[in-house]
Motif scaffolding. Structure first.
Motif: not given
Length: 210
Positions: A88-105
């Motif tokens: 959507v926004c082209a910003g990072s989808a990586v969670d800053r606290d956990t390093g995991r990637i947010w994914w909407l499926l």
């Protein structure tokens, strides 16, 4: 490439990865002979046309014309997948606290294993907006976090070797990078395999938690 977002007069943010009618380009194709057989190429081929051995669809990048929500711009989709950027926004989808990637499926994803997808990640901040703007996601959305993603294949149009590459034999086919057909197709979208897919939950305020 600079990060560009288009916003409508009403304030609607057009997703970064969607295609635009003014970005469509026409280019002639040809077969090139390699030691392993025929490979599809543009007549005026360039090294930048290929990624991971796949010939990518050529398109403009200026987001002109009308938004086409049924298509994704190949380079922007590929970039979002490769760098884990929000579709959507082209910003990072990586969670800053956990390093995991947010994914909407779609709901039910991951029930039988990690699987693969052509949908780029969506950052936590954009998830509510993405769900509210897409009728399919409103009915079927599920939010996950992912440990990693790896290139798996492409969605693309497959041509038959040794025949003039005028019309594809199959459109929007899933072609793995290990398939012989990878040399015979134009890749429209990168497909990745997701590793360690975990469902996200919400807190008492409705905020998504990894």
């Amino acid at each position: 490439m600079s990060l560009i977002m288009k916003v409508s007069e009403t304030g609607f943010r057009y997703p970064y990865v969607i295609g635009w009618t003014g970005e469509v380009q026409e280019h002639r194709l040809q077969w090139k002979q390699h030691r392993d057989g025929e490979t599809l190429a543009y007549v005026d081929h360039r090294r930048s046309d290929y990624a991971l051995g796949a010939l990518r669809l050529r398109q403009g990048q200026k987001m002109t014309g009308r938004p086409d929500f049924k298509t994704m711009n190949t380079r922007r989709q590929w970039r979002s997948m490769d760098k884990h950027l929000c579709q959507v926004c082209a910003g990072s989808a990586v969670d800053r606290d956990t390093g995991r990637i947010w994914w909407l499926l779609s709901s039910g994803y991951g029930d039988d294993g990690d699987g693969y997808t052509n949908a780029p990640p969506t950052c936590r901040a954009c998830i509510p907006e993405a769900i509210s703007q897409c009728s399919h996601l409103r009915r079927n959305a599920a939010v996950f976090t992912v440990a990693a993603s790896y290139p798996y294949g492409v969605r693309g149009d497959v041509f038959l070797p040794y025949l003039p590459p005028v019309a594809p034999f199959e459109r929007n086919a899933l072609v793995r990078f290990t398939d012989d057909e990878i040399a015979h197709c134009i890749a429209r979208e990168l497909v990745v395999r997701l590793h360690d897919v975990q469902p996200a939950v919400t807190d008492g305020d409705g905020q998504w938690l990894p």
